[in-house]
Motif scaffolding. Structure first.
Motif, PDB file in Angstrom:
ATOM      1  N   LEU A  80      16.564  13.762  23.368  1.00  0.00           N
ATOM      2  CA  LEU A  80      17.289  12.721  22.653  1.00  0.00           C
ATOM      3  C   LEU A  80      18.576  13.319  22.096  1.00  0.00           C
ATOM      4  O   LEU A  80      18.572  14.417  21.541  1.00  0.00           O
ATOM      5  N   SER A  81      19.664  12.597  22.264  1.00  0.00           N
ATOM      6  CA  SER A  81      20.936  13.030  21.705  1.00  0.00           C
ATOM      7  C   SER A  81      20.823  13.046  20.182  1.00  0.00           C
ATOM      8  O   SER A  81      20.352  12.082  19.573  1.00  0.00           O
ATOM      9  N   GLN A  82      21.217  14.173  19.571  1.00  0.00           N
ATOM     10  CA  GLN A  82      21.118  14.309  18.113  1.00  0.00           C
ATOM     11  C   GLN A  82      22.370  14.976  17.574  1.00  0.00           C
ATOM     12  O   GLN A  82      22.756  16.051  18.042  1.00  0.00           O
ATOM     13  N   THR A  83      22.975  14.368  16.589  1.00  0.00           N
ATOM     14  CA  THR A  83      24.170  14.953  15.996  1.00  0.00           C
ATOM     15  C   THR A  83      23.851  16.297  15.338  1.00  0.00           C
ATOM     16  O   THR A  83      24.669  17.203  15.373  1.00  0.00           O
ATOM     17  N   ALA A  84      22.658  16.459  14.774  1.00  0.00           N
ATOM     18  CA  ALA A  84      22.275  17.731  14.136  1.00  0.00           C
ATOM     19  C   ALA A  84      22.197  18.866  15.155  1.00  0.00           C
ATOM     20  O   ALA A  84      22.307  20.033  14.800  1.00  0.00           O
ATOM     21  N   ALA A  85      22.013  18.529  16.441  1.00  0.00           N
ATOM     22  CA  ALA A  85      21.941  19.540  17.489  1.00  0.00           C
ATOM     23  C   ALA A  85      23.285  19.709  18.200  1.00  0.00           C
ATOM     24  O   ALA A  85      23.377  20.424  19.184  1.00  0.00           O
ATOM     25  N   GLY A  86      24.315  19.002  17.708  1.00  0.00           N
ATOM     26  CA  GLY A  86      25.653  19.179  18.247  1.00  0.00           C
ATOM     27  C   GLY A  86      26.129  18.091  19.197  1.00  0.00           C
ATOM     28  O   GLY A  86      27.251  18.173  19.685  1.00  0.00           O
ATOM     29  N   GLN A  87      25.316  17.083  19.479  1.00  0.00           N
ATOM     30  CA  GLN A  87      25.764  16.000  20.352  1.00  0.00           C
ATOM     31  C   GLN A  87      26.636  15.018  19.550  1.00  0.00           C
ATOM     32  O   GLN A  87      26.528  14.939  18.335  1.00  0.00           O
ATOM     33  N   ALA A  88      27.459  14.282  20.282  1.00  0.00           N
ATOM     34  CA  ALA A  88      28.404  13.363  19.643  1.00  0.00           C
ATOM     35  C   ALA A  88      27.736  12.125  19.068  1.00  0.00           C
ATOM     36  O   ALA A  88      28.242  11.530  18.124  1.00  0.00           O
ATOM     37  N   GLN A  89      26.594  11.713  19.636  1.00  0.00           N
ATOM     38  CA  GLN A  89      25.930  10.496  19.195  1.00  0.00           C
ATOM     39  C   GLN A  89      24.497  10.782  18.771  1.00  0.00           C
ATOM     40  O   GLN A  89      23.871  11.722  19.267  1.00  0.00           O
ATOM     41  N   GLN A  90      23.985   9.936  17.890  1.00  0.00           N
ATOM     42  CA  GLN A  90      22.604  10.024  17.433  1.00  0.00           C
ATOM     43  C   GLN A  90      21.774   8.956  18.136  1.00  0.00           C
ATOM     44  O   GLN A  90      22.090   7.767  18.069  1.00  0.00           O
ATOM     45  N   SER A  91      20.711   9.367  18.838  1.00  0.00           N
ATOM     46  CA  SER A  91      19.809   8.416  19.477  1.00  0.00           C
ATOM     47  C   SER A  91      19.116   7.568  18.413  1.00  0.00           C
ATOM     48  O   SER A  91      18.689   8.094  17.382  1.00  0.00           O
ATOM     49  N   PRO A  92      18.958   6.268  18.654  1.00  0.00           N
ATOM     50  CA  PRO A  92      18.232   5.438  17.689  1.00  0.00           C
ATOM     51  C   PRO A  92      16.735   5.785  17.654  1.00  0.00           C
ATOM     52  O   PRO A  92      16.021   5.332  16.768  1.00  0.00           O
ATOM     53  N   CYS A  93      16.268   6.610  18.598  1.00  0.00           N
ATOM     54  CA  CYS A  93      14.850   6.988  18.658  1.00  0.00           C
ATOM     55  C   CYS A  93      14.525   8.189  17.768  1.00  0.00           C
ATOM     56  O   CYS A  93      13.353   8.498  17.548  1.00  0.00           O
ATOM     57  N   VAL A  94      15.568   8.876  17.256  1.00  0.00           N
ATOM     58  CA  VAL A  94      15.359  10.031  16.382  1.00  0.00           C
ATOM     59  C   VAL A  94      14.841   9.544  15.033  1.00  0.00           C
ATOM     60  O   VAL A  94      15.407   8.631  14.430  1.00  0.00           O
ATOM     61  N   ASP A  95      13.749  10.125  14.574  1.00  0.00           N
ATOM     62  CA  ASP A  95      13.126   9.779  13.287  1.00  0.00           C
ATOM     63  C   ASP A  95      12.767   8.292  13.201  1.00  0.00           C
ATOM     64  O   ASP A  95      12.724   7.728  12.109  1.00  0.00           O
ATOM     65  N   ALA A  96      12.508   7.651  14.344  1.00  0.00           N
ATOM     66  CA  ALA A  96      12.212   6.221  14.356  1.00  0.00           C
ATOM     67  C   ALA A  96      10.774   5.920  14.749  1.00  0.00           C
ATOM     68  O   ALA A  96      10.395   4.767  14.883  1.00  0.00           O
ATOM     69  N   GLY A  97       9.952   6.947  14.940  1.00  0.00           N
ATOM     70  CA  GLY A  97       8.550   6.741  15.284  1.00  0.00           C
ATOM     71  C   GLY A  97       7.744   6.257  14.088  1.00  0.00           C
ATOM     72  O   GLY A  97       8.277   6.008  12.999  1.00  0.00           O
ATOM     73  N   ASP A  98       6.463   6.132  14.279  1.00  0.00           N
ATOM     74  CA  ASP A  98       5.559   5.660  13.229  1.00  0.00           C
ATOM     75  C   ASP A  98       5.589   6.645  12.061  1.00  0.00           C
ATOM     76  O   ASP A  98       5.245   7.815  12.223  1.00  0.00           O
ATOM     77  N   PRO A  99       5.991   6.210  10.877  1.00  0.00           N
ATOM     78  CA  PRO A  99       6.054   7.121   9.731  1.00  0.00           C
ATOM     79  C   PRO A  99       4.696   7.716   9.372  1.00  0.00           C
ATOM     80  O   PRO A  99       4.633   8.758   8.722  1.00  0.00           O
ATOM     81  N   ALA A 100       3.601   7.087   9.811  1.00  0.00           N
ATOM     82  CA  ALA A 100       2.264   7.617   9.535  1.00  0.00           C
ATOM     83  C   ALA A 100       1.839   8.671  10.556  1.00  0.00           C
ATOM     84  O   ALA A 100       0.819   9.329  10.368  1.00  0.00           O
ATOM     85  N   SER A 101       2.615   8.842  11.632  1.00  0.00           N
ATOM     86  CA  SER A 101       2.280   9.842  12.646  1.00  0.00           C
ATOM     87  C   SER A 101       2.629  11.241  12.157  1.00  0.00           C
ATOM     88  O   SER A 101       3.662  11.436  11.518  1.00  0.00           O
ATOM     89  N   SER A 102       1.790  12.189  12.504  1.00  0.00           N
ATOM     90  CA  SER A 102       2.088  13.584  12.181  1.00  0.00           C
ATOM     91  C   SER A 102       3.189  14.081  13.093  1.00  0.00           C
ATOM     92  O   SER A 102       3.286  13.666  14.250  1.00  0.00           O
ATOM     93  N   LEU A 103       4.011  14.982  12.579  1.00  0.00           N
ATOM     94  CA  LEU A 103       5.011  15.609  13.429  1.00  0.00           C
ATOM     95  C   LEU A 103       4.307  16.414  14.505  1.00  0.00           C
ATOM     96  O   LEU A 103       3.284  17.053  14.255  1.00  0.00           O
ATOM     97  N   ILE A 104       4.843  16.398  15.697  1.00  0.00           N
ATOM     98  CA  ILE A 104       4.276  17.132  16.817  1.00  0.00           C
ATOM     99  C   ILE A 104       4.819  18.545  16.776  1.00  0.00           C
ATOM    100  O   ILE A 104       6.015  18.761  16.576  1.00  0.00           O
ATOM    101  N   ALA A 105       3.936  19.530  16.940  1.00  0.00           N
ATOM    102  CA  ALA A 105       4.370  20.926  16.951  1.00  0.00           C
ATOM    103  C   ALA A 105       5.251  21.135  18.171  1.00  0.00           C
ATOM    104  O   ALA A 105       4.770  21.307  19.275  1.00  0.00           O
ATOM    105  N   GLY A 106       6.547  21.066  17.995  1.00  0.00           N
ATOM    106  CA  GLY A 106       7.460  21.199  19.118  1.00  0.00           C
ATOM    107  C   GLY A 106       8.835  20.726  18.741  1.00  0.00           C
ATOM    108  O   GLY A 106       9.161  20.577  17.574  1.00  0.00           O
ATOM    109  N   THR A 107       9.656  20.507  19.723  1.00  0.00           N
ATOM    110  CA  THR A 107      11.025  20.125  19.459  1.00  0.00           C
ATOM    111  C   THR A 107      11.514  19.123  20.480  1.00  0.00           C
ATOM    112  O   THR A 107      11.072  19.137  21.623  1.00  0.00           O
TER     113      THR A 107
END
Length: 181
Positions: A80-107
């Motif tokens: 996913l394009s992410q401004t924090a990783a240096g891309q010009a645009q932020q994907s609307p899918c970043v941080d948009a998953g179920d807030p009750a879901s645990s973060l997945i060990a990964g990137t």
């Protein structure tokens, strides 16, 4: 479920024609092609999606329909394009998953930094190799042997998931196939 194609009449992404009622969350269903209903087609049964990005939209809590802004990197496609990783645009899918879901060990970040915040929608590239999950998945064809004509065709299978740990497990399951050529 991204960039699949079906020459069958319906459903390059999801095609449900049984009494199945699958559910999904934190998914991306995008860029699939078929003669009709390219992303989702349901003949029988139902599909419940939550906190998922579906091209053309899909009813469900937290679902969105904005372009996920996939990019490719050395580690693979569908980051996913992410401004924090240096891309010009932020994907609307970043941080948009179920807030009750645990973060997945990964990137999912192209700069190799671990994902933080709310879980993203879509695939998560592992930061490091993890031990095999204690979940066994077996796919058994219905009415074998499978014969798919040169012009294409369809087949059904039963899926069995066996939790060998005795504890609740959270996991991702992906289907991949290899063509003879």
């Amino acid at each position: 479920m991204a960039h699949n194609s079906s020459t069958y009449l319906y459903g390059g992404g999801f095609f449900i024609e049984s009494s199945a009622n699958p559910t999904g969350r934190n998914l991306i269903v995008w860029g699939n092609t078929a003669p009709s209903n390219s992303q989702v087609h349901i003949t029988l049964g139902s599909l419940s999606l939550q906190y998922s990005c579906v091209q053309g939209g899909y009813t469900g809590t937290g679902n969105i329909s904005g372009d996920p802004l996939f990019i490719s990197e050395a580690g693979g496609n569908y980051y996913l394009s992410q401004t924090a990783a240096g891309q010009a645009q932020q994907s609307p899918c970043v941080d948009a998953g179920d807030p009750a879901s645990s973060l997945i060990a990964g990137t999912t970040r192209t700069d190799g930094q671990a994902d933080a915040g709310i879980v993203d929608m879509g695939w998560h590239y592992p930061a490091a190799a993890a031990p095999p999950a204690p979940v066994e998945i077996t796919l058994t064809p219905v009415s074998p042997p499978l014969v798919i004509p040169a012009a294409g065709g369809a087949f059904q299978f039963d899926a069995q998931l066996l939790n060998q740990s005795g504890q609740t497990q959270t996991f991702n399951a992906w289907i991949r196939w290899r063509y003879p050529n």
